[in-house]
Write an enzyme that holds these catalytic residues in place. Structure first.
Site, PDB file in Angstrom:
ATOM      1  N   GLY A 119      74.006   2.752 -43.547  1.00  0.00           N
ATOM      2  CA  GLY A 119      73.292   2.899 -42.290  1.00  0.00           C
ATOM      3  C   GLY A 119      74.169   2.660 -41.072  1.00  0.00           C
ATOM      4  CB  ALA A 120      76.386  -0.133 -40.075  1.00  0.00           C
ATOM      5  CG  HIS A 176      65.332 -14.131 -54.202  1.00  0.00           C
ATOM      6  ND1 HIS A 176      64.542 -14.596 -55.204  1.00  0.00           N
ATOM      7  CD2 HIS A 176      64.501 -13.753 -53.209  1.00  0.00           C
ATOM      8  CE1 HIS A 176      63.269 -14.495 -54.840  1.00  0.00           C
ATOM      9  NE2 HIS A 176      63.225 -13.992 -53.622  1.00  0.00           N
ATOM     10  NE  ARG A 206      63.080 -17.207 -50.653  1.00  0.00           N
ATOM     11  CZ  ARG A 206      63.512 -16.039 -50.239  1.00  0.00           C
ATOM     12  NH1 ARG A 206      64.776 -15.891 -49.894  1.00  0.00           N
ATOM     13  NH2 ARG A 206      62.702 -15.026 -50.152  1.00  0.00           N
ATOM     14  CG  HIS A 208      69.503 -10.281 -51.460  1.00  0.00           C
ATOM     15  ND1 HIS A 208      69.267  -9.112 -52.140  1.00  0.00           N
ATOM     16  CD2 HIS A 208      68.702 -10.260 -50.385  1.00  0.00           C
ATOM     17  CE1 HIS A 208      68.361  -8.417 -51.481  1.00  0.00           C
ATOM     18  NE2 HIS A 208      68.007  -9.085 -50.409  1.00  0.00           N
ATOM     19  CG  LEU A 219      66.842  -1.729 -43.357  1.00  0.00           C
ATOM     20  CD1 LEU A 219      65.578  -0.995 -43.787  1.00  0.00           C
ATOM     21  CD2 LEU A 219      68.051  -0.990 -43.872  1.00  0.00           C
TER      22      LEU A 219
END
Lengths: 352, 653
Positions: free
Chosen positions: B18-19, B249, B322, B388, B429
């Site tokens: 994307g970038a 995660h 978490r 991640h 994003l």
């Protein structure tokens, strides 16, 4: 916990190659791509394969597994019997680069030839308004991960290299349909382009593309058939035709030959070139007893019945053929004996 | 002499996610001749994996949302370690970048009144994520890819060639950047397909190569994520920041291998799933920290009653935060009570009827059924921490995305600072759109301003060729690259993983030093044509360089914050908040420096409650805040400072 299984992987490049046998450890829960990676790490460091996400989202690891076009990362080893030899070959429709990697640039060329989204000139960014129900039709096609399995399995080009020039393939029919159904796309000639530029008329709706689609896009029913039907409606309904002449000014500068049968009487080009499917099948070097018949005697491919302008006749009534060409040759009787077919239905692996 | 294909471009973008694509679009729109270098095929980049959505304060779902709220959420998520200016620009510009995508043909899910629908996500105060089902990343990459094709079509109409102004070099890997006279001169790499070498001479290069996950054994990242941009930047003389912050995660699948790394949503635990070790023990009761003791159940009976009667019972300990869950899993595995694959069991099958699981967790059920043939209604899942996202990356100027080396820019995951110590879901994003555009814009400007273009000297080029060919020269007699890669992943997983401690980090540095020597001896058989063994051999040194950065920075930072958890320093330390750890390369070794974080402008600071700031700031900073607040009150300034903030510029930092 691992057990030794038999793998047979096509190795070679554009100069030729052969299937190589491997004994390789397979563990519970692995997929074919895991095994290919184990082969790389332990026996064949230079074994070429494309892959990226390993989660069925990028569409890189397309290959033919026991003759079926599949994603390597989505084909579980548990779907094969323990004694079964798993044969992995590159996509057949595209030229081999090396091992399981093929040259898929055909698809990127076709992507360029399709007119892009045409945004409305008078709607500012942020002002786009569309209803969910209206975008959903196009969204189905935008699920496409460009694995090109549909292109690979399509009979029109799978064994007919010479059709590639005039035929874009299912991937780009759904792209055309997506834009055609886009609520704000301003082009009105998408269906005409599908016929004239993309060769959608070649498609004889065997639905093989739909069957292999890992995203379960209903390529044939939701994209190809509507594009074909609407093209026919608009062209041959005299009132619609008249309306289009009066109201759709953007089409006035279409090249001559639009919606005319200019190619109807053109002689059909000679069938067959050196690049026959028989040779292609042989080049894929089937050896031994695998479930798909790589040695089948396929009929020579026929050249597309295009006219001098390189386009297909606009209707089968004016062409020399009723219906689209058979990918098996036009003088083949159906049903073909099962042993002569090297395609397996993905959901019925026991049948040929 | 090896044949080298040469190209001249104004702007070269390395990376086609994307970038990279957004940067290339911007450079081409600015009239620059632009090249996009893609390690994979065009349109396959890791961006496709993003599911949740793109965060942008458009206010479609809740009109109270605006850039200031988004800014606040981002800073909170990053535990105030973010570069505030990047977070500010990001929050301000994200909506425009999303709307722009619609003009490229993107089709987001809609609200009832036809606008872009926005969904809730952890850490975001309002529903903010523009999305398309669970395939937003794919929509983004396809939209940008198709925009580039449309620009090529315009160029074809104007010049007769699709590639006259913007060209995609697919399956091409860059191995070196060239710096001449203190500025970027070009990039060198090879075509995967043919193994032939290629040189790009350009005054401006944008790095958009993504992350580093392939240094870890369990990761949701693809093979491309080998930290190429991070390592290229350092070798070119630029700096990296925040490399100790990796997002793990706690519950990723570790078995079966076909789904290794894939995330298991936390709602499995919320709906009754429990964690068990290999002895079948529900171990979380042993890991409730004192501060949480009052809120969490002490017996299984009480915990099980909570699901139906939360008012009269305390929560099951599986629902601890978490990092506590991750710490517990980590301890069990290290104590030898893990599963064969090195995880622990997440069991919902024995606790809930199949119909309940199917109704509450349909996508989890289908994901595992389809990808792994695991039926989560019948068998437990094997899970463990999965790598991640890397928050750290190239240190850039927030406005221009420029790195320390003139002519070098970075955007997306490869850049650092925007997310601080932890990234909010949905912010990646939007990050790559906002800073991809800025990187392209300023790279184009940089190309304009560079009047004299430097050539890459032959000797430099020859050295790059030699380096690239070395593993092939050593042949199969050298170290096996797959083996070395496996060992590197094991070291990072075991010693620089989700929970860190001094002794292990020190050990990791020794192991990495050994691996560095072994990487120099890696050899591969076969030729140059599409040889994955060779490709991996060349990627290894990048992975090692970024691993060294992470290990060194993790050892240095003696606190726990966001994506960096030290067992021996479990608290957040306000003094450490003021420090960035900056990595650079000295010879072959990573050098670590401390650098003060830029001070947030006071009008941005005043977007937060004092009580919240007190959790993060030092007493000294709080005193400054109080003094400034008094000043505002004295001058009659209103508490609502949106106008002042909106009009503020970089100059008054």
């Amino acid at each position: 916990m691992g057990e030794q299984r038999n793998f047979r992987v096509w190795r070679g490049d554009d100069n030729g190659g052969q299937l190589e046998d491997f004994q390789v450890e397979v563990n519970d829960g692995e997929v074919v791509l895991d095994i290919i990676h184990r082969l790389q790490a332990t026996q064949a460091p230079d074994l070429a394969v494309r892959w990226n996400c390993k989660a069925g989202k990028c569409g890189s690891c397309s290959m033919e597994i026991n003759g079926k076009p599949r994603l390597g990362c989505m084909t579980r080893m548990s779907t094969f019997a323990p004694e079964e030899t798993v044969t992995v070959t590159p996509l057949r429709t595209f030229p081999v680069i090396r091992d399981l990697v093929t040259d898929v640039s055909f698809n990127y060329q076709k992507a360029r030839e399709l007119p892009a989204f045409a945004p409305p000139a008078d709607v500012a960014p942020g002002e786009y308004r569309m209803q969910q129900i209206d975008v959903e039709r196009s969204q189905e096609f935008r699920k496409c991960i460009e694995c090109f399995l549909c292109q690979n399995v399509c009979h029109v080009i799978r064994d007919h290299e010479d059709n590639k020039q005039a035929f874009s393939g299912p991937r780009f029919f759904i792209r055309a349909a997506e834009l055609d159904m886009h609520p704000l796309d301003t082009r009105t000639d998408r269906k005409d382009a599908a016929v004239e530029e993309q060769g959608i008329g070649y498609c004889n709706i065997t639905k093989c593309c739909t069957e292999v689609c890992p995203e379960h896009i209903k390529i044939t029913d939701n994209a190809i058939i509507p594009m074909k039907e609407r093209a026919v409606d608009r062209r041959y309904d005299p009132i619609a035709w008249l309306g289009s002449k009066i109201f759709r000014r953007e089409q006035l500068d279409k090249p001559a030959g639009y919606a005319t049968a200019g190619v109807a009487t053109a002689p059909r080009p000679n069938a067959g070139t050196a690049d026959t499917p028989v040779e292609q099948a042989a080049a894929h070097g089937a050896q031994g007893d695998i479930s798909a018949n790589w040695h089948r005697e396929a009929a020579a491919g026929h050249a597309a019945p295009v006219g001098p302008d390189g386009k297909l006749p606009v209707t089968e009534f004016t062409g020399q053929l009723a219906g689209a060409q058979s990918p098996f040759g036009d003088d083949v009787e159906f049903p073909m004996p099962a042993t002569d077919i090297n395609y397996q239905h993905p959901n019925r692996p026991d049948e040929h | 002499m090896t044949n080298i294909e040469r190209h001249n471009y104004d702007v070269v973008v390395i990376g086609a996610g994307g970038a990279g694509l957004r940067a290339a679009i911007e450079a081409r729109l600015a009239g620059k001749k632009t090249a996009i270098i893609s390690k994979s095929l065009f349109g396959k980049a890791h961006t496709v994996m993003a599911e949740g959505g793109a965060a942008a304060a458009m206010g479609n779902a809740n009109s109270n949302d605006n850039w200031m709220v988004h800014f606040r959420d981002t800073m909170r998520g990053g535990k105030f370690l973010n570069n505030f200016r990047m977070a500010e620009l990001h929050a301000k510009e994200a909506p425009d970048r999303i709307w722009e995508l619609e003009t490229y043909g993107a089709l987001f899910d809609r609200t009832a009144d036809g606008r872009i629908s926005q969904r809730n996500f952890g850490g975001h105060e309002y529903p903010r994520l523009a999305h398309v089902g669970d395939r937003t990343g794919l929509e983004l990459i396809r939209t940008l890819q198709q925009k580039i094709v449309s620009l090529q079509q315009e160029d074809y109409a104007a010049t007769g060639s699709y590639e006259s102004r913007i060209r995609v070099f697919a399956e091409t890997t860059i191995t070196e950047l060239f710096v001449e006279g203190g500025r970027i001169a070009g990039a060198f790499g090879y075509y995967r397909e043919s193994g032939e070498f290629v040189l790009f001479e350009a005054p401006a290069i944008v790095l958009a190569t993504g992350g580093v996950g392939k240094s870890y054994k369990v990761t949701s990242n693809s093979w491309e994520y080998t930290g190429d941009g991070h390592a290229l930047a350092m070798r070119a003389g630029a700096t990296l920041i925040n490399m100790e912050f990796l997002q793990f995660h706690p519950t990723g699948m570790v078995w079966p291998p076909s789904v290794k790394g894939i995330l298991v949503t936390e709602s499995v635990r919320g709906d009754g799933g429990v964690l068990r070790n290999s002895e079948g023990k529900r171990f979380m009761f042993d890991y409730v920290p004192d501060v949480f003791r009052k809120q969490y159940a002490e017996t299984e009976e009480e915990a099980d009653r909570w699901y139906t009667d939360p008012d009269n019972n305390r929560r099951p300990p599986e629902l601890l935060p978490r990092d506590e869950v991750a710490r517990a899993i980590n301890s069990e595995v290290k104590a030898g009570r893990g599963t064969p694959a090195g995880g622990i069991y997440l069991d919902i099958a024995s606790r809930r009827p199949a119909e309940f699981i199917l109704k509450r967790l349909p996508s989890m059920y289908h994901q595992f059924k389809e990808l792994a043939d695991v039926d989560i209604t019948k068998q437990p899942m094997e899970i463990g921490p999965t790598c991640h996202y890397v928050m750290g990356g190239v240190e850039v100027d927030p406005d221009t995305a420029a790195a320390a080396v003139p002519g070098l820019f970075a955007a997306g995951e490869v850049s650092g600072g925007m997310h601080g110590s932890n990234r909010l879901g949905g912010n990646s994003l939007s990050d790559l759109l906002v800073f991809g555009k800025r990187a392209g814009e300023y790279a184009a400007r940089c190309a304009d301003e560079t009047t004299k273009r430097v050539k890459v000297p032959a000797a430099t080029l020859n050295a790059a060729v030699e380096n690239a060919l070395a593993p092939l020269g050593r042949g199969e007699g050298g170290e096996n690259p797959y083996t070395v890669h496996g060992e590197l992943q094991q070291v990072m997983n075991d010693l620089v993983g989700i929970i860190r401690r001094r002794s292990e980090l020190e050990e990791s540095l020794g192991r990495l030093a050994d691996l560095k020597e072994r990487i120099k001896k890696v050899g591969v058989g076969g030729g140059r044509r599409y040889n994955p063994g060779w490709h991996l051999a060349l990627d290894l040194r990048n992975m090692l360089a970024v691993s060294e950065c992470t290990a060194k920075a993790a050892l240095e930072r003696e606190e726990s914050r966001g994506g960096h958890t030290r067992e021996d320093f479990p608290q957040m330390d306000p003094d450490w908040r003021r420090v960035n750890l900056v990595c650079s390369l000295q010879g072959e070794d990573v050098r670590l420096e401390r650098k003060a974080l830029p001070t947030m402008r006071s009008e941005l600071m005043r977007l937060f409650d004092r009580a919240e700031l007190a959790k993060y700031l030092t007493d000294e900073e709080l005193a400054d805040f109080d003094a400034a607040a008094e000043g505002v009150a004295a001058s009659g300034g209103s508490a609502s400072n949106s106008a002042a903030v909106g009009g503020a510029d970089k100059g008054d930092v």
